[in-house]
Design a protein around this motif. Sequence first.
Motif, PDB file in Angstrom:
ATOM      1  N   GLN A 184       0.857  -1.188   0.000  1.00 22.79           N
ATOM      2  CA  GLN A 184       0.000   0.000   0.000  1.00 22.79           C
ATOM      3  C   GLN A 184       0.889   1.233   0.000  1.00 22.79           C
ATOM      4  OE1 GLN A 184      -0.783   1.896   3.379  1.00 22.79           O
ATOM      5  NE2 GLN A 184      -1.685   3.508   2.128  1.00 22.79           N
ATOM      6  N   VAL A 185       0.493   2.256  -0.752  1.00 22.70           N
ATOM      7  CA  VAL A 185       1.298   3.465  -0.874  1.00 22.70           C
ATOM      8  C   VAL A 185       0.366   4.671  -0.839  1.00 22.70           C
ATOM      9  CG1 VAL A 185       1.241   3.486  -3.407  1.00 22.70           C
ATOM     10  CG2 VAL A 185       3.169   4.544  -2.208  1.00 22.70           C
ATOM     11  N   ASP A 186       0.895   5.818  -0.349  1.00 21.97           N
ATOM     12  CA  ASP A 186       0.077   7.014  -0.229  1.00 21.97           C
ATOM     13  C   ASP A 186       0.893   8.240  -0.615  1.00 21.97           C
ATOM     14  OD1 ASP A 186      -2.623   8.092   1.138  1.00 21.97           O
ATOM     15  OD2 ASP A 186      -0.984   9.440   1.656  1.00 21.97           O
ATOM     16  N   ALA A 187       0.307   9.106  -1.465  1.00 14.63           N
ATOM     17  CA  ALA A 187       0.972  10.325  -1.918  1.00 14.63           C
ATOM     18  C   ALA A 187       0.124  11.546  -1.609  1.00 14.63           C
ATOM     19  CB  ALA A 187       1.244  10.241  -3.427  1.00 14.63           C
ATOM     20  N   GLY A 188      -0.652  11.478  -0.522  1.00 16.00           N
ATOM     21  CA  GLY A 188      -1.594  12.531  -0.204  1.00 16.00           C
ATOM     22  C   GLY A 188      -1.004  13.785   0.395  1.00 16.00           C
ATOM     23  N   SER A 189       0.314  13.812   0.582  1.00 13.60           N
ATOM     24  CA  SER A 189       0.978  15.012   1.091  1.00 13.60           C
ATOM     25  C   SER A 189       2.232  15.243   0.268  1.00 13.60           C
ATOM     26  CB  SER A 189       1.323  14.841   2.578  1.00 13.60           C
ATOM     27  OG  SER A 189       2.264  13.791   2.746  1.00 13.60           O
ATOM     28  N   GLU A 190       3.157  16.055   0.770  1.00 16.94           N
ATOM     29  CA  GLU A 190       4.395  16.317   0.029  1.00 16.94           C
ATOM     30  C   GLU A 190       5.339  15.130   0.056  1.00 16.94           C
ATOM     31  OE1 GLU A 190       5.837  19.837   1.968  1.00 16.94           O
ATOM     32  OE2 GLU A 190       4.897  21.134   0.481  1.00 16.94           O
ATOM     33  N   ILE A 191       5.130  14.201   0.982  1.00 17.81           N
ATOM     34  CA  ILE A 191       5.967  13.018   1.084  1.00 17.81           C
ATOM     35  C   ILE A 191       5.234  11.810   0.522  1.00 17.81           C
ATOM     36  CG2 ILE A 191       7.103  13.959   3.127  1.00 17.81           C
ATOM     37  CD1 ILE A 191       5.434  11.978   4.806  1.00 17.81           C
ATOM     38  N   VAL A 192       5.957  10.716   0.332  1.00 25.04           N
ATOM     39  CA  VAL A 192       5.378   9.451  -0.092  1.00 25.04           C
ATOM     40  C   VAL A 192       5.580   8.451   1.038  1.00 25.04           C
ATOM     41  CG1 VAL A 192       5.329   7.658  -1.859  1.00 25.04           C
ATOM     42  CG2 VAL A 192       6.040   9.983  -2.460  1.00 25.04           C
TER      43      VAL A 192
ATOM     44  N   ASP B  68       5.998  -3.311   7.758  1.00 22.81           N
ATOM     45  CA  ASP B  68       6.940  -2.252   8.089  1.00 22.81           C
ATOM     46  C   ASP B  68       6.505  -0.987   7.359  1.00 22.81           C
ATOM     47  OD1 ASP B  68       8.688  -3.870   9.656  1.00 22.81           O
ATOM     48  OD2 ASP B  68       9.610  -4.636   7.821  1.00 22.81           O
ATOM     49  N   VAL B  69       6.754   0.175   7.951  1.00 23.30           N
ATOM     50  CA  VAL B  69       6.295   1.447   7.402  1.00 23.30           C
ATOM     51  C   VAL B  69       7.487   2.242   6.868  1.00 23.30           C
ATOM     52  CG1 VAL B  69       4.901   3.499   7.852  1.00 23.30           C
ATOM     53  CG2 VAL B  69       4.523   1.419   9.186  1.00 23.30           C
ATOM     54  N   PHE B  70       7.330   2.827   5.664  1.00 15.96           N
ATOM     55  CA  PHE B  70       8.421   3.558   5.020  1.00 15.96           C
ATOM     56  C   PHE B  70       7.928   4.914   4.534  1.00 15.96           C
ATOM     57  CE2 PHE B  70       9.498  -0.887   4.703  1.00 15.96           C
ATOM     58  CZ  PHE B  70      10.875  -0.927   4.897  1.00 15.96           C
ATOM     59  N   CYS B  71       8.879   5.839   4.336  1.00 13.53           N
ATOM     60  CA  CYS B  71       8.548   7.141   3.769  1.00 13.53           C
ATOM     61  C   CYS B  71       9.755   7.708   3.026  1.00 13.53           C
ATOM     62  CB  CYS B  71       8.114   8.120   4.866  1.00 13.53           C
ATOM     63  SG  CYS B  71       9.408   8.589   6.041  1.00 13.53           S
ATOM     64  N   ILE B  72       9.494   8.643   2.107  1.00 12.59           N
ATOM     65  CA  ILE B  72      10.559   9.393   1.447  1.00 12.59           C
ATOM     66  C   ILE B  72      10.190  10.873   1.478  1.00 12.59           C
ATOM     67  CG2 ILE B  72      11.474   7.597  -0.081  1.00 12.59           C
ATOM     68  CD1 ILE B  72       9.688   8.628  -2.276  1.00 12.59           C
ATOM     69  N   ASN B  73      11.195  11.713   1.636  1.00 14.19           N
ATOM     70  CA  ASN B  73      10.982  13.154   1.744  1.00 14.19           C
ATOM     71  C   ASN B  73      10.649  13.779   0.396  1.00 14.19           C
ATOM     72  OD1 ASN B  73      11.451  13.260   4.536  1.00 14.19           O
ATOM     73  ND2 ASN B  73      13.668  13.414   4.241  1.00 14.19           N
ATOM     74  N   LYS B  74      10.159  15.001   0.451  1.00 16.29           N
ATOM     75  CA  LYS B  74       9.704  15.723  -0.736  1.00 16.29           C
ATOM     76  C   LYS B  74      10.805  15.873  -1.776  1.00 16.29           C
ATOM     77  CE  LYS B  74       7.994  20.290  -2.129  1.00 16.29           C
ATOM     78  NZ  LYS B  74       7.579  21.638  -1.649  1.00 16.29           N
TER      79      LYS B  74
END
Length: 257
Positions: free
Chosen positions: A102-110, A118-124
Amino acid sequence: MKACQCILLLFSCQILYTRALDCEVIPGTLTQIDAGLGSVGGVNNDSEVFLFLGNSFTRIRASLKHITIGPAGQFGVSPTNTVFKFQSGIFRPIPVSGGLKQVDAGSEIVVGVNPIEDVFCINKDTNNNGPPANAAWTQLTGGRLKYYSCGPYSCWGVNFTDNVFLKRNVTGSSCNGSAFSEIVNGSLSMVEVATDGSVYGVDSQGSLMQRLGVSQSTPAGTVWQRIVVCPFGHKHVTYDVGWLWVICSDGSVRRCT
């Protein structure tokens, strides 16, 4: 009598009231839907991908089980957990070790969760500079989630027992944010944060909920409000620019104001 009054008062603090909306049925059936920046996309049981163009859903050439549209772009996840980013007119694969479900792009980050939650993110800036490499994804500590979604000033997630969690102080340059905190009076099977910060979710009984009172100064909000859209239960929800999009338990789609 006093004991009954106390129980009713406690319940009313958790769920304020039930609200019905004015909705229309959109032809087609979907299993997941997402809206952002005026665009709407969804997928069905056969991993076929659709965009809402004009007044109907139009199939596009892609095979995804989850799609997201928002300020960070358009992303999707294939049935084999490969992550794709929409660039130059097509969905291009991007490297994520182990993949995401599952992936989400609802803000400036992904953000996203992998098959073992496990939960992951990448900066803007990393996202804007091109397809992020494996090393650019940051694994978040403090728990595992089956669904994770971010808005302009907070992120919300749910775990395998449907507990609801909030992460504050998330910014475009710091997707880590603060530690996860639990919303103790909530229970959801999925949760979505809109680009304006609105929070909606569906619980395991198919009830559709909105978190009221959410703002930059009060990211946790105050109470849950139950919303009735589908006659026999709800499956998935997303919100954007005044429209609430809901997938009913039978896969039918409704657009509401």
